[in-house]
Scaffold this active site. Structure first.
Site, PDB file in Angstrom:
ATOM      1  N   THR A 151       0.805  -1.041   0.032  1.00 57.93           N
ATOM      2  CA  THR A 151       0.096   0.133  -0.130  1.00 57.93           C
ATOM      3  C   THR A 151       0.921   1.269  -0.058  1.00 57.93           C
ATOM      4  N   GLY A 190       2.944  -2.670   8.642  1.00 57.36           N
ATOM      5  CA  GLY A 190       3.129  -2.911   9.933  1.00 57.36           C
ATOM      6  C   GLY A 190       4.687  -3.031  10.106  1.00 57.36           C
ATOM      7  N   GLU A 433      -6.062  -5.861   4.026  1.00 59.39           N
ATOM      8  CA  GLU A 433      -6.017  -7.132   3.170  1.00 59.39           C
ATOM      9  C   GLU A 433      -7.003  -7.047   2.289  1.00 59.39           C
TER      10      GLU A 433
HETATM   11  C1  LIG Z   1      -7.996  -9.575  14.571  1.00 54.96           C
HETATM   12  C2  LIG Z   1      -7.380 -10.859  14.305  1.00 54.96           C
HETATM   13  C3  LIG Z   1      -7.131 -11.194  12.752  1.00 54.96           C
HETATM   14  C4  LIG Z   1      -6.160 -12.328  12.535  1.00 54.96           C
HETATM   15  C5  LIG Z   1      -5.496 -11.925  11.154  1.00 54.96           C
HETATM   16  C6  LIG Z   1      -4.242 -12.324  11.012  1.00 54.96           C
HETATM   17  C7  LIG Z   1      -3.471 -11.399  10.246  1.00 54.96           C
HETATM   18  C8  LIG Z   1      -3.280 -10.089  11.069  1.00 54.96           C
HETATM   19  C9  LIG Z   1      -2.026  -9.478  11.117  1.00 54.96           C
HETATM   20  C10 LIG Z   1      -1.795  -8.652   9.835  1.00 54.96           C
HETATM   21  C11 LIG Z   1      -2.405  -7.229   9.642  1.00 54.96           C
HETATM   22  C12 LIG Z   1      -2.469  -6.356   8.819  1.00 54.96           C
HETATM   23  C13 LIG Z   1      -2.035  -6.968   7.566  1.00 54.96           C
HETATM   24  C14 LIG Z   1      -2.774  -6.145   6.303  1.00 54.96           C
HETATM   25  C15 LIG Z   1      -1.489  -6.198   5.132  1.00 54.96           C
HETATM   26  C16 LIG Z   1      -2.238  -5.550   4.200  1.00 54.96           C
HETATM   27  O1  LIG Z   1      -3.303  -4.790   4.145  1.00 54.96           O
HETATM   28  S1  LIG Z   1      -1.257  -5.846   2.642  1.00 54.96           S
HETATM   29  C17 LIG Z   1      -2.243  -5.051   1.191  1.00 54.96           C
HETATM   30  C18 LIG Z   1      -3.614  -5.419   1.000  1.00 54.96           C
HETATM   31  N1  LIG Z   1      -4.089  -4.820  -0.061  1.00 54.96           N
HETATM   32  C19 LIG Z   1      -5.154  -5.352  -0.913  1.00 54.96           C
HETATM   33  O2  LIG Z   1      -6.015  -6.372  -0.500  1.00 54.96           O
HETATM   34  C20 LIG Z   1      -5.406  -4.698  -2.209  1.00 54.96           C
HETATM   35  C21 LIG Z   1      -6.781  -5.154  -2.762  1.00 54.96           C
HETATM   36  N2  LIG Z   1      -6.866  -4.950  -4.181  1.00 54.96           N
HETATM   37  C22 LIG Z   1      -6.753  -5.845  -5.190  1.00 54.96           C
HETATM   38  O3  LIG Z   1      -6.501  -6.939  -4.538  1.00 54.96           O
HETATM   39  C23 LIG Z   1      -6.645  -5.719  -6.369  1.00 54.96           C
HETATM   40  O4  LIG Z   1      -6.475  -4.305  -6.701  1.00 54.96           O
HETATM   41  C24 LIG Z   1      -8.256  -6.209  -7.167  1.00 54.96           C
HETATM   42  C25 LIG Z   1      -8.319  -7.575  -7.023  1.00 54.96           C
HETATM   43  C26 LIG Z   1      -9.173  -5.377  -6.036  1.00 54.96           C
HETATM   44  C27 LIG Z   1      -8.454  -5.489  -8.672  1.00 54.96           C
HETATM   45  O5  LIG Z   1      -7.164  -5.936  -9.119  1.00 54.96           O
HETATM   46  P1  LIG Z   1      -6.899  -5.785 -10.793  1.00 54.96           P
HETATM   47  O6  LIG Z   1      -5.682  -6.181 -11.185  1.00 54.96           O
HETATM   48  O7  LIG Z   1      -7.602  -4.450 -11.089  1.00 54.96           O
HETATM   49  O8  LIG Z   1      -7.904  -6.836 -11.258  1.00 54.96           O
HETATM   50  P2  LIG Z   1      -9.237  -7.004 -11.661  1.00 54.96           P
HETATM   51  O9  LIG Z   1      -9.096  -6.401 -12.935  1.00 54.96           O
HETATM   52  O10 LIG Z   1     -10.359  -6.593 -10.850  1.00 54.96           O
HETATM   53  O11 LIG Z   1      -9.691  -8.364 -11.969  1.00 54.96           O
HETATM   54  C28 LIG Z   1      -8.451  -8.943 -12.935  1.00 54.96           C
HETATM   55  C29 LIG Z   1      -8.766 -10.433 -12.815  1.00 54.96           C
HETATM   56  O12 LIG Z   1      -7.715 -10.754 -11.926  1.00 54.96           O
HETATM   57  C30 LIG Z   1      -8.387 -11.802 -10.662  1.00 54.96           C
HETATM   58  N3  LIG Z   1      -8.029 -11.516  -9.543  1.00 54.96           N
HETATM   59  C31 LIG Z   1      -7.710 -10.398  -8.767  1.00 54.96           C
HETATM   60  N4  LIG Z   1      -6.917 -10.581  -7.779  1.00 54.96           N
HETATM   61  C32 LIG Z   1      -6.779 -11.911  -7.552  1.00 54.96           C
HETATM   62  C33 LIG Z   1      -5.991 -12.792  -6.648  1.00 54.96           C
HETATM   63  N5  LIG Z   1      -5.810 -12.208  -5.535  1.00 54.96           N
HETATM   64  N6  LIG Z   1      -6.015 -14.014  -6.878  1.00 54.96           N
HETATM   65  C34 LIG Z   1      -6.513 -14.479  -8.212  1.00 54.96           C
HETATM   66  N7  LIG Z   1      -7.121 -13.926  -9.182  1.00 54.96           N
HETATM   67  C35 LIG Z   1      -7.304 -12.545  -8.938  1.00 54.96           C
HETATM   68  C36 LIG Z   1     -10.040 -11.292 -10.868  1.00 54.96           C
HETATM   69  O13 LIG Z   1     -10.817 -12.291 -10.429  1.00 54.96           O
HETATM   70  C37 LIG Z   1     -10.063 -11.024 -12.676  1.00 54.96           C
HETATM   71  O14 LIG Z   1     -10.148 -12.345 -13.143  1.00 54.96           O
HETATM   72  P3  LIG Z   1     -11.101 -12.340 -14.333  1.00 54.96           P
HETATM   73  O15 LIG Z   1     -10.616 -11.221 -15.367  1.00 54.96           O
HETATM   74  O16 LIG Z   1     -12.739 -11.950 -13.920  1.00 54.96           O
HETATM   75  O17 LIG Z   1     -11.113 -13.819 -14.703  1.00 54.96           O
HETATM   76  C1  LIG Z   2      -4.581  -1.371  10.470  1.00 54.97           C
HETATM   77  C2  LIG Z   2      -3.975  -1.412   9.112  1.00 54.97           C
HETATM   78  C3  LIG Z   2      -3.003  -2.232   8.772  1.00 54.97           C
HETATM   79  C4  LIG Z   2      -2.415  -2.471   7.453  1.00 54.97           C
HETATM   80  N1  LIG Z   2      -1.430  -2.920   7.118  1.00 54.97           N
HETATM   81  C5  LIG Z   2      -0.827  -3.044   5.800  1.00 54.97           C
HETATM   82  C6  LIG Z   2       0.248  -3.512   5.654  1.00 54.97           C
HETATM   83  O1  LIG Z   2       0.967  -4.250   6.594  1.00 54.97           O
HETATM   84  N2  LIG Z   2       1.009  -3.718   4.265  1.00 54.97           N
HETATM   85  C7  LIG Z   2       0.112  -3.151   3.353  1.00 54.97           C
HETATM   86  O2  LIG Z   2       0.684  -3.066   2.200  1.00 54.97           O
HETATM   87  N3  LIG Z   2      -0.932  -2.353   3.560  1.00 54.97           N
HETATM   88  C8  LIG Z   2      -1.699  -2.331   4.788  1.00 54.97           C
HETATM   89  N4  LIG Z   2      -2.566  -1.569   5.287  1.00 54.97           N
HETATM   90  C9  LIG Z   2      -3.246  -0.979   4.046  1.00 54.97           C
HETATM   91  C10 LIG Z   2      -4.346  -1.598   3.511  1.00 54.97           C
HETATM   92  O3  LIG Z   2      -4.326  -2.650   2.768  1.00 54.97           O
HETATM   93  C11 LIG Z   2      -5.218  -0.634   2.743  1.00 54.97           C
HETATM   94  O4  LIG Z   2      -5.823   0.458   3.478  1.00 54.97           O
HETATM   95  C12 LIG Z   2      -6.712  -1.232   1.862  1.00 54.97           C
HETATM   96  O5  LIG Z   2      -6.249  -2.051   0.917  1.00 54.97           O
HETATM   97  C13 LIG Z   2      -7.561  -0.340   1.373  1.00 54.97           C
HETATM   98  O6  LIG Z   2      -6.958   0.820   0.671  1.00 54.97           O
HETATM   99  P1  LIG Z   2      -6.900   2.273   0.893  1.00 54.97           P
HETATM  100  O7  LIG Z   2      -6.664   2.599   2.378  1.00 54.97           O
HETATM  101  O8  LIG Z   2      -6.205   2.881  -0.296  1.00 54.97           O
HETATM  102  O9  LIG Z   2      -8.370   2.745   0.565  1.00 54.97           O
HETATM  103  P2  LIG Z   2      -9.164   3.226  -0.923  1.00 54.97           P
HETATM  104  O10 LIG Z   2      -8.988   1.767  -1.893  1.00 54.97           O
HETATM  105  O11 LIG Z   2      -8.802   4.349  -1.106  1.00 54.97           O
HETATM  106  O12 LIG Z   2     -10.616   2.735  -0.545  1.00 54.97           O
HETATM  107  C14 LIG Z   2     -11.312   4.247  -0.040  1.00 54.97           C
HETATM  108  C15 LIG Z   2     -12.728   3.631  -0.051  1.00 54.97           C
HETATM  109  O13 LIG Z   2     -13.052   3.695  -1.707  1.00 54.97           O
HETATM  110  C16 LIG Z   2     -13.810   2.524  -2.057  1.00 54.97           C
HETATM  111  N5  LIG Z   2     -13.255   1.890  -3.393  1.00 54.97           N
HETATM  112  C17 LIG Z   2     -12.051   1.625  -3.946  1.00 54.97           C
HETATM  113  N6  LIG Z   2     -11.914   1.148  -4.973  1.00 54.97           N
HETATM  114  C18 LIG Z   2     -13.254   0.902  -5.157  1.00 54.97           C
HETATM  115  C19 LIG Z   2     -13.667  -0.088  -6.320  1.00 54.97           C
HETATM  116  N7  LIG Z   2     -12.985  -0.542  -7.415  1.00 54.97           N
HETATM  117  N8  LIG Z   2     -15.070  -0.071  -6.423  1.00 54.97           N
HETATM  118  C20 LIG Z   2     -16.003   0.413  -5.283  1.00 54.97           C
HETATM  119  N9  LIG Z   2     -15.357   1.052  -4.229  1.00 54.97           N
HETATM  120  C21 LIG Z   2     -14.042   1.526  -4.360  1.00 54.97           C
HETATM  121  C22 LIG Z   2     -13.396   1.640  -0.884  1.00 54.97           C
HETATM  122  O14 LIG Z   2     -14.674   0.569  -0.895  1.00 54.97           O
HETATM  123  C23 LIG Z   2     -13.351   2.634   0.218  1.00 54.97           C
HETATM  124  O15 LIG Z   2     -14.946   2.591   0.707  1.00 54.97           O
HETATM  125  C24 LIG Z   2      -3.155  -1.433   6.533  1.00 54.97           C
HETATM  126  C25 LIG Z   2      -4.148  -0.979   6.732  1.00 54.97           C
HETATM  127  C26 LIG Z   2      -4.893  -0.716   8.029  1.00 54.97           C
HETATM  128  C27 LIG Z   2      -6.277  -0.190   8.362  1.00 54.97           C
END
Ligand SMILES: CCCCCCCCCC/C=C\CCCC(=O)SCCNC(=O)CCNC(=O)[C@H](O)C(C)(C)COP(=O)(O)OP(=O)(O)OC[C@H]1O[C@@H](n2cnc3c(N)ncnc32)[C@H](O)[C@@H]1OP(=O)(O)O
Ligand SMILES: Cc1cc2nc3c(=O)[nH]c(=O)nc-3n(C[C@H](O)[C@H](O)[C@H](O)COP(=O)(O)OP(=O)(O)OC[C@H]3O[C@@H](n4cnc5c(N)ncnc54)[C@H](O)[C@@H]3O)c2cc1C
Length: 615
Positions: A151, A190, A433
């Site tokens: 991110t 983190g 996530e």
């Molecule tokens: C409280 C206790 C809980 C315990 C939990 C334990 C862990 C806790 C500790 C950790 C704490 C915090 C960790 C947090 C870390 C993070 O946040 S890391 C960052 C996370 N970020 C995201 O998840 C980003 C989300 N966005 C996306 O995944 C993609 O941008 C998105 C899928 C939304 C769009 O990607 P595009 O490339 O634009 O794809 P599309 O055009 O929508 O789709 C294209 C095709 O690809 C397929 N697809 C997409 N993603 C995946 C995937 N992951 N795997 C397989 N396939 C995937 C999608 O289905 C489309 O397929 P199609 O074309 O339809 O056939």
């Molecule tokens: C506690 C915490 C820990 C984290 N730890 C990590 C980490 O360790 N590593 C890491 O890489 N990231 C980490 N993140 C980041 C996290 O993965 C992002 O915050 C998350 O992926 C959402 O992205 P954003 O914050 O940019 O929100 P945005 O993507 O800007 O979303 C903002 C709003 O826009 C809307 N939106 C965005 N795209 C669309 C769409 N295509 N269609 C409809 N609505 C849409 C969303 O639904 C949301 O309401 C952490 C976040 C938090 C809160």
């Protein structure tokens, strides 16, 4: 001498109609697994230096972090020493699968959590064999501490929009990492700010000016001896948050920072010395770490929800309030049907999420094994299901944990109840996530494709098969489980069909497919919510439902006792096994530094001169 258990709780435990230990064993996966978990918890929680003399809520932001690092070191060593060498990996995993041991030590999560939850899984899933061997040796021995930096300040959801660049230089066989704008700074990872010294960076790869998509790179950003940021690296902490305040979330900017070619994790895609790019069999394999953590989150929600309802149900058995009948004395608040309605769904949902997590974990393991053999057929279904279940379980858990808090009245608002902190932990998972709306739309994308395939007569995958059953719209609800499931299938089918009809209507009106999708997206999210069972429909079986509440009532304390959370893990004045709520609330209140003296210095400095008109 152990403290006297609250009489009401004693009565509740005598009323219980089932064998609590048997349910605990079932949840653990057998009596031996329960024994292993308890043995591990006994060993680790007897370690000196794991607990706070002063409750961490009275520490400063900086002191909280430093205290958490101190405990993380002690905790990690204790976990390593407690490992039973005679246990199999699976037995070890089972022992920790349900244990919230870390929650006994970290109310707001650990500064090491990303190392274990994402840095190591990213190496395992994205590194080639040689890289895996080298980096896993260092990471598993904690010689290095890592995080996962995807991110950015400007992008979290839209991975393809990430701005951090990795430009290959064939002359020196290096990648040059750069943050071209402020919005390109990595923001949120983190442990990034002051704890970790390595990270897996997701960056946009360019070779000879050509985009090669988002790729994973393992990057050292702090000196291993001095911990100073390396040249070309800007680092810092992103500031105080609703929760996670000991996870050390940070920012990181690159200024033409060079790394050797072998630092790109090359399991899926490769860059040869001369700059030849060998594409991944599926560009989404790079997103694999996120799929894994989404699966882990589902199980985490089950455990955290179980913890919150344990606190609230035990408190509700001890708390007596108001008058249900004249001259009958104050009843336990657990006898109010509204209180049962608030809490029993939380017990049921925790069990549902536990079973769902086990099913999803098996699906993940099968698909991952298939991927190793080059079979990617089931990856799209795993992605869609993991998105849906992560989103639904985190949303429902947040709602039900907050409901557990508010069901405890004012005492639920105390940090000493631990319910606010549990809420802070679980609600974060609605965002990290993959933000939940975005993930539900990913599932909707698969549902729409599946319904189109069903309508053209194609066979569907097991989880989507309900879209090919021509369920009669005149289906009559009945109260059997089969009837309820049939009802759900009918509603789910209808939601997807309605969203599709809506999109086709917009296209016929002249909108392009993207705008038609956007206009129908509220319906699309609703259709995804019905892919897994949601609570709203149960209300339509209200009479059955209220009857069920009555049946659960005598067993409510037994049901939460069966989660088998020891007091240190509940970490709550309201949820302790002995039910001594009022004594504990007072004990914790007296730990407030403000209670060290009867008159605070602010009286003499400000109040007195103010009240005497001298300020
Ligand atoms: C409280 C206790 C809980 C315990 C939990 C334990 C862990 C806790 C500790 C950790 C704490 C915090 C960790 C947090 C870390 C993070 O946040 S890391 C960052 C996370 N970020 C995201 O998840 C980003 C989300 N966005 C996306 O995944 C993609 O941008 C998105 C899928 C939304 C769009 O990607 P595009 O490339 O634009 O794809 P599309 O055009 O929508 O789709 C294209 C095709 O690809 C397929 N697809 C997409 N993603 C995946 C995937 N992951 N795997 C397989 N396939 C995937 C999608 O289905 C489309 O397929 P199609 O074309 O339809 O056939
Ligand atoms: C506690 C915490 C820990 C984290 N730890 C990590 C980490 O360790 N590593 C890491 O890489 N990231 C980490 N993140 C980041 C996290 O993965 C992002 O915050 C998350 O992926 C959402 O992205 P954003 O914050 O940019 O929100 P945005 O993507 O800007 O979303 C903002 C709003 O826009 C809307 N939106 C965005 N795209 C669309 C769409 N295509 N269609 C409809 N609505 C849409 C969303 O639904 C949301 O309401 C952490 C976040 C938090 C809160």
């Amino acid at each position: 001498m152990s403290a006297k258990v609250n009489d009401d709780l004693l009565t509740e435990r005598r009323k219980c109609e089932f064998n609590v230990e048997e349910l605990t064993n079932y949840l653990d996966g057998g009596a031996q697994a329960t024994q292993n978990r308890r043995k591990l918890e006994d060993k680790v929680l007897s370690t000196k230096g794991l607990f706070d003399e002063v409750p961490e809520e009275y520490l400063s932001h900086k002191e909280k972090y430093e205290n958490a690092v101190r405990k993380a070191v002690v905790y990690y060593k204790a976990m390593k020493e407690a490992e039973d060498p005679n246990q199999t990996e699976q037995e070890r995993a089972n022992a920790t699968y349900r244990s919230l041991l870390h929650a006994a030590v970290f109310k707001d999560n650990s500064p090491f959590s990303l190392h274990l939850a994402m840095f190591i899984p990213a190496i395992l899933g994205q590194a080639d064999e040689e890289q895996k061997k080298y980096w896993m040796k260092r990471a598993s021995k904690m010689e290095i501490i890592g995080t996962y930096a995807q991110t950015e300040l400007g992008h979290g959801t839209f991975i393809r929009g990430l701005e951090t660049t990795a430009t290959y230089d064939p002359k020196t066989e290096e990648f040059v990492l750069h943050s071209p704008t402020l919005t390109a700074y990595k923001w949120w990872p983190g442990s990034l700010a002051h704890t970790a010294n390595y990270c897996v960076v997701m960056a946009h790869l360019y070779i000879n000016g050509k985009s090669c998509g988002i790729q994973p790179f393992i990057v050292q950003f702090r000196d291993e001896e001095t911990h100073q940021p390396l040249p070309g690296i800007k680092l810092g902490e992103i500031g105080a948050k609703l929760g996670f305040n000991t996870v050390n979330n940070g920012f990181l900017g690159f200024d033409q920072h060079r790394i050797p070619r072998n630092r790109m994790l090359m399991k899926n895609a490769q860059v040869l010395k001369d700059g030849t790019f060998k594409r991944s069999p599926n560009s989404k394999l790079t997103y694999g770490t996120m799929v894994y953590v989404r699966v882990v989150i589902v199980n985490g929600m089950a455990n955290q929800l179980a913890r919150a309802v344990t606190i609230a149900v035990r408190y509700s058995a001890v708390r007596r309030q108001s008058e249900l009948k004249p001259d009958a004395g104050e009843p336990q608040i657990l006898d109010y049907v509204t209180q049962q309605h608030k809490l029993f769904i939380g017990i049921a949902s925790s069990h549902a999420f536990t079973l769902t997590a086990k099913w999803l974990t098996r699906m993940y393991q099968k698909v991952t094994a298939d991927l190793e053999k080059g079979n990617l057929d089931e990856l799209p279904e795993l992605h869609a299901i993991a998105c849906c279940l992560k989103a639904v379980t985190t949303t429902d858990t947040s709602v039900l944990v907050e409901r557990s808090r508010t069901s405890c009245g004012g005492h639920g608002y105390m940090l000493s109840s631990n319910l606010p902190q549990i809420y802070g932990l679980v609600t974060a998972a609605c965002t990290y996530e993959g933000e939940n709306t975005v993930l539900m739309l990913q599932t909707a994308r698969s549902l729409v494709k599946a319904l189109e395939q069903a309508q053209s007569g194609k066979r569907l995958s097991p989880t989507m098969s309900y879209l090919s059953e021509k369920v009669s719209s005149r289906l009559k609800w009945d109260n059997s489980i089969d009837g309820i499931v049939k009802g759900f299938r009918r509603v789910a089918y209808g939601k997807v069909e309605s969203a599709m009809r809506s999109m086709r209507k917009y296209v016929r009106s002249g909108l392009g497919p993207e705008d038609a999708w956007n206009m129908s997206s509220v319906q699309l999210v609703a259709a995804s919510e019905y892919t897994s069972i949601s609570e709203a429909d149960i209300r339509q079986l209200q009479d059955t439902y209220e009857d069920l509440l009555g049946k659960i009532r005598p067993n409510a304390v037994g049901l939460v006792d069966a989660f088998d959370f020891r007091d240190q893990i509940l970490n709550s004045t309201l949820g302790a096994y002995d039910g001594r709520v009022y004594e504990r609330l007072m004990e914790e209140a007296l730990k407030s530094p403000l209670n060290a003296e009867p008159v605070n210095q602010s009286f003499h400095k400000y109040l007195k001169p103010f009240m005497q008109g001298k300020l």
